[in-house]
Design a protein around this motif. Structure first.
Motif, short mmCIF file in Angstrom:
data_model
loop_
_atom_site.label_atom_id
_atom_site.label_comp_id
_atom_site.label_asym_id
_atom_site.label_seq_id
_atom_site.Cartn_x
_atom_site.Cartn_y
_atom_site.Cartn_z
N SER A 1 0.85 -1.20 0.00
CA SER A 1 0.00 0.00 0.00
C SER A 1 0.88 1.24 0.00
CB SER A 1 -0.93 0.01 1.23
OG SER A 1 -0.16 0.10 2.42
N GLY A 2 0.24 2.39 -0.25
CA GLY A 2 0.97 3.66 -0.21
C GLY A 2 1.94 3.81 -1.36
N ASP A 3 3.00 4.56 -1.12
CA ASP A 3 3.99 4.84 -2.16
C ASP A 3 4.66 3.57 -2.67
OD1 ASP A 3 3.42 7.51 -1.92
OD2 ASP A 3 5.12 7.94 -0.59
N LEU A 4 4.84 2.59 -1.80
CA LEU A 4 5.49 1.35 -2.24
C LEU A 4 4.67 0.66 -3.32
CD1 LEU A 4 7.70 -0.77 -2.03
CD2 LEU A 4 6.40 -1.85 -0.19
N ALA A 5 3.36 0.59 -3.13
CA ALA A 5 2.51 -0.05 -4.14
C ALA A 5 2.62 0.68 -5.47
CB ALA A 5 1.07 -0.08 -3.65
N THR A 6 2.64 2.00 -5.43
CA THR A 6 2.78 2.78 -6.67
C THR A 6 4.12 2.52 -7.34
OG1 THR A 6 1.35 4.52 -5.75
CG2 THR A 6 2.76 5.11 -7.62
N ASP A 7 5.17 2.52 -6.58
CA ASP A 7 6.50 2.29 -7.15
C ASP A 7 6.62 0.89 -7.76
OD1 ASP A 7 7.25 4.80 -6.38
OD2 ASP A 7 8.27 4.16 -4.54
N LEU A 8 6.03 -0.09 -7.11
CA LEU A 8 6.13 -1.46 -7.63
C LEU A 8 5.43 -1.59 -8.99
CD1 LEU A 8 5.48 -3.47 -4.34
CD2 LEU A 8 7.63 -3.39 -5.64
N ARG A 9 4.37 -0.85 -9.18
CA ARG A 9 3.62 -0.95 -10.44
C ARG A 9 4.26 -0.13 -11.55
NH1 ARG A 9 -0.93 -0.35 -6.72
NH2 ARG A 9 -2.08 -2.34 -6.58
N GLU B 1 8.57 -3.61 6.15
CA GLU B 1 7.78 -2.83 7.10
C GLU B 1 6.32 -3.04 6.73
OE1 GLU B 1 8.35 1.65 8.18
OE2 GLU B 1 6.70 1.52 6.71
N LEU B 2 5.48 -3.36 7.71
CA LEU B 2 4.06 -3.61 7.45
C LEU B 2 3.22 -2.71 8.35
CD1 LEU B 2 5.59 -6.74 7.68
CD2 LEU B 2 3.49 -7.23 6.41
N ARG B 3 2.12 -2.24 7.79
CA ARG B 3 1.16 -1.46 8.55
C ARG B 3 -0.24 -2.00 8.32
NH1 ARG B 3 3.26 3.35 10.58
NH2 ARG B 3 5.36 3.86 9.77
N GLN B 4 -1.06 -1.85 9.34
CA GLN B 4 -2.44 -2.35 9.24
C GLN B 4 -3.40 -1.17 9.09
OE1 GLN B 4 -5.13 -5.74 11.40
NE2 GLN B 4 -4.02 -4.36 12.75
N ASP B 5 -4.27 -1.28 8.09
CA ASP B 5 -5.32 -0.28 7.89
C ASP B 5 -6.67 -0.99 7.78
OD1 ASP B 5 -5.34 -1.38 5.36
OD2 ASP B 5 -4.26 0.29 4.44
N SER B 6 -7.63 -0.33 7.22
CA SER B 6 -8.97 -0.90 7.15
C SER B 6 -9.03 -2.17 6.29
CB SER B 6 -9.96 0.14 6.59
OG SER B 6 -9.53 0.59 5.31
N SER B 7 -8.10 -2.32 5.37
CA SER B 7 -8.08 -3.51 4.51
C SER B 7 -7.18 -4.62 5.04
CB SER B 7 -7.63 -3.11 3.10
OG SER B 7 -6.33 -2.56 3.14
N GLY B 8 -6.58 -4.39 6.20
CA GLY B 8 -5.72 -5.41 6.79
C GLY B 8 -4.24 -5.01 6.73
N TRP B 9 -3.35 -5.98 6.93
CA TRP B 9 -1.91 -5.73 6.91
C TRP B 9 -1.42 -5.61 5.49
CZ3 TRP B 9 1.01 -4.51 11.03
CH2 TRP B 9 0.53 -4.84 12.29
N ARG B 10 -0.55 -4.60 5.25
CA ARG B 10 0.05 -4.39 3.94
C ARG B 10 1.51 -4.00 4.13
NH1 ARG B 10 -3.73 -6.76 2.70
NH2 ARG B 10 -5.36 -6.26 1.15
N VAL B 11 2.33 -4.37 3.15
CA VAL B 11 3.75 -3.98 3.17
C VAL B 11 3.85 -2.54 2.70
CG1 VAL B 11 6.04 -4.45 2.23
CG2 VAL B 11 4.46 -6.35 2.67
N THR B 12 4.53 -1.70 3.48
CA THR B 12 4.63 -0.28 3.16
C THR B 12 6.06 0.18 2.86
OG1 THR B 12 4.74 0.19 5.54
CG2 THR B 12 2.57 0.34 4.49
N ALA B 13 7.05 -0.64 3.11
CA ALA B 13 8.43 -0.25 2.81
C ALA B 13 9.33 -1.49 2.78
CB ALA B 13 8.95 0.76 3.82
N LEU B 14 10.45 -1.36 2.06
CA LEU B 14 11.46 -2.41 2.00
C LEU B 14 12.76 -1.83 2.56
CD1 LEU B 14 10.89 -3.77 -1.63
CD2 LEU B 14 9.78 -4.49 0.49
N PRO B 15 12.94 -1.83 3.88
CA PRO B 15 14.18 -1.27 4.46
C PRO B 15 15.40 -2.00 3.93
CG PRO B 15 12.51 -1.68 6.16
CD PRO B 15 12.02 -2.33 4.91
N ASN B 16 16.40 -1.23 3.51
CA ASN B 16 17.69 -1.75 3.02
C ASN B 16 17.56 -2.55 1.72
OD1 ASN B 16 18.88 -0.75 5.38
ND2 ASN B 16 18.34 -2.62 6.48
#
Length: 217
Positions: free
Chosen positions: A125-133, A201-216
């Motif tokens: 989710s977030g910027d990571l999802a956009t970057d991956l696509r 890095e994972l965060r939980q929102d209304s849709s559940g847990w999503r990966v939000t960053a790939l540290p390192n």
């Protein structure tokens, strides 16, 4: 007046010789019997003494330390024993699925690395999802080589753990380290195997847990 009798002067000389000889003999015996003076003269160097001298405590050299025969310390660090139980089960599942999608490729069907990024974006989710696509920062040369050899890359997750030093998971934030085996298999060449890991890095929102960053990463 009558003349002295011949022969007397010779007798007197003989007696004198005997007396002188006797005196010399007595002196020789005296010299043999009398002990000689053994005291050193003023210019003589005295012989060194062989008597051992006690060494004062301040002059004694400290003893060299001897190596210890004790067993090695038992306080050496031990490998981390953190298990998947330290992460919320739902977060661990998302971390596992994301890693499989992100690290697996099929050059026989995919058009680029971005295809795997699009599959992984479903778990982000977030910027990571956009970057991956939209963004592809991986080697174009590597993809061309895989495309030419019909290579298939498969990731198999072997463990999901809380990274060392990471904060404990909360209801909204968690960190995970995913361990996986990677198999790179060209169509006509021997497959290559390696062990890899990925921090998430994972965060939980209304849709559940999503990966939000790939540290390192």
């Amino acid at each position: 007046m009558s003349a002295p009798a011949p022969g007397r002067p010779r007798a007197a000389g003989t007696i004198a010789l005997f007396v002188a000889a006797a005196v010399l003999a007595v002196l020789g015996v005296a010299l043999l019997v009398t002990p000689a003076d053994t005291s050193p003269s003023d210019g003589a160097i005295a012989a060194p003494s062989t008597t051992n001298r006690a060494i004062p405590a301040t002059e004694e050299e400290p003893a060299s330390p001897q190596p210890s025969a004790t067993a090695p310390s038992s306080t050496s660090p031990t490998p981390s024993t953190t298990s998947t139980a330290a992460l919320p089960p739902e977060a661990a599942d998302v971390a596992r699925e994301f890693t499989i999608a992100w690290a697996s490729h099929d050059a026989r069907r995919d058009t680029s690395f971005s295809d795997a990024g699009g599959r992984a974006a479903a778990y982000a989710s977030g910027d990571l999802a956009t970057d991956l696509r939209e963004t592809n920062t991986r080697s174009a040369h590597q993809w061309q080589e895989w495309k030419a050899t019909g290579t298939r890359v498969t990731a198999k997750v072997t463990g999901v753990e809380l990274p060392d030093g990471a904060p404990a998971p909360s209801n909204h934030l968690a960190y995970a380290r995913v361990f996986y085996d990677l198999v790179v298999a060209p169509e006509k060449k021997a497959a290559q195997h390696s062990r890899e890991q990925l921090a998430l890095e994972l965060r939980q929102d209304s849709s559940g847990w999503r990966v939000t960053a790939l540290p390192n990463a």
